[in-house]
Write a protein that holds these residues in place. Sequence first.
Motif, PDB file in Angstrom:
ATOM      1  N   SER A 295       0.819  -1.208   0.000  1.00 30.07           N
ATOM      2  CA  SER A 295       0.000   0.000   0.000  1.00 30.07           C
ATOM      3  C   SER A 295       0.855   1.260   0.000  1.00 30.07           C
ATOM      4  O   SER A 295       0.367   2.357  -0.295  1.00 30.07           O
ATOM      5  N   LEU A 296       2.153   1.113   0.310  1.00 32.54           N
ATOM      6  CA  LEU A 296       3.061   2.254   0.295  1.00 32.54           C
ATOM      7  C   LEU A 296       3.586   2.548  -1.099  1.00 32.54           C
ATOM      8  O   LEU A 296       4.291   3.527  -1.292  1.00 32.54           O
ATOM      9  N   ALA A 297       3.273   1.690  -2.067  1.00 28.95           N
ATOM     10  CA  ALA A 297       3.680   1.916  -3.463  1.00 28.95           C
ATOM     11  C   ALA A 297       2.522   2.545  -4.234  1.00 28.95           C
ATOM     12  O   ALA A 297       1.358   2.415  -3.847  1.00 28.95           O
TER      13      ALA A 297
ATOM     14  N   SER B  89      -8.203 -16.954   2.631  1.00 33.80           N
ATOM     15  CA  SER B  89      -8.120 -17.028   4.089  1.00 33.80           C
ATOM     16  C   SER B  89      -9.126 -16.089   4.716  1.00 33.80           C
ATOM     17  O   SER B  89      -9.346 -14.974   4.241  1.00 33.80           O
ATOM     18  N   SER B  90      -9.750 -16.526   5.810  1.00 37.46           N
ATOM     19  CA  SER B  90     -10.744 -15.710   6.496  1.00 37.46           C
ATOM     20  C   SER B  90     -10.141 -14.878   7.618  1.00 37.46           C
ATOM     21  O   SER B  90     -10.844 -14.122   8.279  1.00 37.46           O
ATOM     22  N   LYS B  91      -8.844 -15.019   7.864  1.00 41.33           N
ATOM     23  CA  LYS B  91      -8.195 -14.300   8.959  1.00 41.33           C
ATOM     24  C   LYS B  91      -7.707 -12.936   8.482  1.00 41.33           C
ATOM     25  O   LYS B  91      -6.508 -12.689   8.340  1.00 41.33           O
ATOM     26  N   MET B  92      -8.645 -12.050   8.205  1.00 40.99           N
ATOM     27  CA  MET B  92      -8.295 -10.713   7.756  1.00 40.99           C
ATOM     28  C   MET B  92      -7.798  -9.879   8.943  1.00 40.99           C
ATOM     29  O   MET B  92      -8.408  -9.874  10.005  1.00 40.99           O
ATOM     30  N   MET B  93      -6.687  -9.176   8.739  1.00 45.38           N
ATOM     31  CA  MET B  93      -6.092  -8.441   9.840  1.00 45.38           C
ATOM     32  C   MET B  93      -6.091  -6.933   9.600  1.00 45.38           C
ATOM     33  O   MET B  93      -5.522  -6.178  10.366  1.00 45.38           O
ATOM     34  N   TRP B  94      -6.729  -6.475   8.533  1.00 49.72           N
ATOM     35  CA  TRP B  94      -6.625  -5.072   8.157  1.00 49.72           C
ATOM     36  C   TRP B  94      -7.799  -4.265   8.703  1.00 49.72           C
ATOM     37  O   TRP B  94      -8.902  -4.766   8.880  1.00 49.72           O
ATOM     38  N   GLN B  95      -7.553  -2.982   8.906  1.00 50.14           N
ATOM     39  CA  GLN B  95      -8.588  -2.072   9.352  1.00 50.14           C
ATOM     40  C   GLN B  95      -9.309  -1.485   8.138  1.00 50.14           C
ATOM     41  O   GLN B  95      -8.711  -1.295   7.080  1.00 50.14           O
ATOM     42  N   PRO B  96     -10.600  -1.173   8.255  1.00 54.46           N
ATOM     43  CA  PRO B  96     -11.334  -0.571   7.128  1.00 54.46           C
ATOM     44  C   PRO B  96     -10.650   0.700   6.627  1.00 54.46           C
ATOM     45  O   PRO B  96     -10.243   1.549   7.417  1.00 54.46           O
ATOM     46  N   GLY B  97     -10.527   0.777   5.319  1.00 54.19           N
ATOM     47  CA  GLY B  97      -9.949   1.959   4.694  1.00 54.19           C
ATOM     48  C   GLY B  97      -8.450   2.104   4.839  1.00 54.19           C
ATOM     49  O   GLY B  97      -7.908   3.180   4.562  1.00 54.19           O
ATOM     50  N   SER B  98      -7.742   1.032   5.234  1.00 59.61           N
ATOM     51  CA  SER B  98      -6.307   1.156   5.523  1.00 59.61           C
ATOM     52  C   SER B  98      -5.402   0.777   4.362  1.00 59.61           C
ATOM     53  O   SER B  98      -4.185   0.951   4.445  1.00 59.61           O
ATOM     54  N   LEU B  99      -5.959   0.272   3.254  1.00 55.14           N
ATOM     55  CA  LEU B  99      -5.127  -0.263   2.175  1.00 55.14           C
ATOM     56  C   LEU B  99      -5.329   0.488   0.861  1.00 55.14           C
ATOM     57  O   LEU B  99      -6.420   0.960   0.567  1.00 55.14           O
ATOM     58  N   PHE B 100      -4.256   0.583   0.073  1.00 53.47           N
ATOM     59  CA  PHE B 100      -4.284   0.982  -1.341  1.00 53.47           C
ATOM     60  C   PHE B 100      -5.125   2.252  -1.569  1.00 53.47           C
ATOM     61  O   PHE B 100      -6.167   2.222  -2.214  1.00 53.47           O
ATOM     62  N   HIS B 101      -4.607   3.366  -1.119  1.00 54.07           N
ATOM     63  CA  HIS B 101      -5.355   4.616  -1.182  1.00 54.07           C
ATOM     64  C   HIS B 101      -5.380   5.240  -2.575  1.00 54.07           C
ATOM     65  O   HIS B 101      -6.144   6.184  -2.806  1.00 54.07           O
ATOM     66  N   GLY B 102      -4.559   4.732  -3.504  1.00 54.04           N
ATOM     67  CA  GLY B 102      -4.566   5.282  -4.853  1.00 54.04           C
ATOM     68  C   GLY B 102      -5.153   4.343  -5.887  1.00 54.04           C
ATOM     69  O   GLY B 102      -5.050   4.588  -7.095  1.00 54.04           O
ATOM     70  N   LEU B 103      -5.822   3.278  -5.435  1.00 47.73           N
ATOM     71  CA  LEU B 103      -6.293   2.230  -6.340  1.00 47.73           C
ATOM     72  C   LEU B 103      -7.415   2.739  -7.256  1.00 47.73           C
ATOM     73  O   LEU B 103      -8.330   3.423  -6.813  1.00 47.73           O
TER      74      LEU B 103
ATOM     75  N   THR C  79     -10.325   6.570  -2.838  1.00 42.44           N
ATOM     76  CA  THR C  79     -11.510   7.348  -3.223  1.00 42.44           C
ATOM     77  C   THR C  79     -11.599   7.479  -4.738  1.00 42.44           C
ATOM     78  O   THR C  79     -12.449   8.212  -5.235  1.00 42.44           O
ATOM     79  N   ARG C  80     -10.725   6.741  -5.447  1.00 42.56           N
ATOM     80  CA  ARG C  80     -10.687   6.816  -6.915  1.00 42.56           C
ATOM     81  C   ARG C  80     -10.943   5.467  -7.573  1.00 42.56           C
ATOM     82  O   ARG C  80     -10.619   5.265  -8.743  1.00 42.56           O
ATOM     83  N   LEU C  81     -11.508   4.525  -6.824  1.00 43.57           N
ATOM     84  CA  LEU C  81     -11.769   3.196  -7.378  1.00 43.57           C
ATOM     85  C   LEU C  81     -12.885   3.277  -8.421  1.00 43.57           C
ATOM     86  O   LEU C  81     -14.039   3.539  -8.090  1.00 43.57           O
ATOM     87  N   ARG C  82     -12.538   3.036  -9.685  1.00 44.57           N
ATOM     88  CA  ARG C  82     -13.490   3.216 -10.791  1.00 44.57           C
ATOM     89  C   ARG C  82     -13.970   1.899 -11.397  1.00 44.57           C
ATOM     90  O   ARG C  82     -15.096   1.814 -11.879  1.00 44.57           O
TER      91      ARG C  82
END
Length: 419
Positions: free
Chosen positions: A244-246, A257-271, A293-296
């Motif tokens: 997500s830093l790239a 896998s069902s063991k999701m460890m991420w918080q809502p809105g924490s990944l891939f902000h430019g996707l 906010t640009r997921l099209r």
Amino acid sequence: MAKPLFIAEILCIIIAELAADDKQSLARLAQTSKMFTDPCLDGLWHTMGSFIPFIPLLPRSVRSALVGEKRSSMLYHYENLKSHWSTLTQCLKTLSRPGVRIQRTGEWESFDKYARHVRVYRQTDDISYPKAYQVVSCMREKHLFPNLRDLGWRNTGSTTMESWSLPSSLQSLTIFENPMVGIELFLHQVAHDAPELETLQISCSFPVGSAPCSTVAPLPFNRLESVTLIFPDLARIDICHTLSLAPITDLAVMLSSSKMMWQPGSLFHGLERLTIFGDPALASLFVKCVGSTRLRTVYLVLLGEDATLLHCQELLAVLFKTHGQSLQCLYLNIDGESLSLEDPSVIDQLMNKFLSELRLRVHGSGVERVHVVLQGLPDHIVQGGLVVVAQFINAAWTQRVLLQNPLFRDAKNGHKLLR
């Protein structure tokens, strides 16, 4: 000689055609004029799937270690290398020891003359020969193909990726086997060696010791835009936070896998484009975590042993709630055979209800195009091999029954993602 051949554009077209269909004629053309030599060699050596043709070009001492021969021979044969593999294995262990380097002035000249023309290298030969390629890279302390753009890397033996570098010219990298290093170290090495990398595909697991990192340094990628992740440890190995830093705009993931460890809105902000292959419940969790906010454009290939149409509806609810403002195109492929239904006799009612709710969500959003495919449905809905297709184009819905598309069959079997 015909003057049109001296026009660069025409010569490039001819070389491209010969490289695809008649490399023997291309080799002859390379010998007709010094002006044609380099362009023809670019065509002949552009794409390589084996290291075997480079064995005769290696320095004599290295080649002797690899093939067990004392003499220089340009008539190297495939079976000959296999017969000497036991000798090769022992020699490689000796030559790859720290401090053992064979470097003489001009000894790599023949190899470099042809290696500089290689643009694509994807290992397709058997397990012995990629190991030779990796060990020779370590022996020389640099990558063997300085102008390489596309590399398909398949680890063999105990050679770790950190023991040899990637060329700075690399634009596309595919990892087929365990790189034997932690995910953070692996990604930082790739970013350091190939900062202009544009496409990354990982189709393997990482070591068990790879653990989620609480603090991760930014990856120095300049142009990385497209990433494909196809391996079972996506949640356990926290590669998503690291990537997500790239500056990634196109992401394809296979969720298992069902063991999701991420918080809502924490990944891939430019996707801008997302492809998900897997269970709809897992897809819902992942969609919540995408913070762009640009997921099209979204592609969803949904299947799972415990999946239901209700899970698919919940996924769409999450998708439109989280990204409905930016979403423009939605492509949805649902595998009816894997959808567990309590009462198969009412599947037609469930399907119509699902499509009706989808229409309501689309009309209340800014979505411009929708393509829905329901395949593997019971015979009383559609005959075998047919699929139901619903489309929303130019503000109008259409629905029809078509022959099953082979692409969706491949996606169902895990051979490719719907792109």
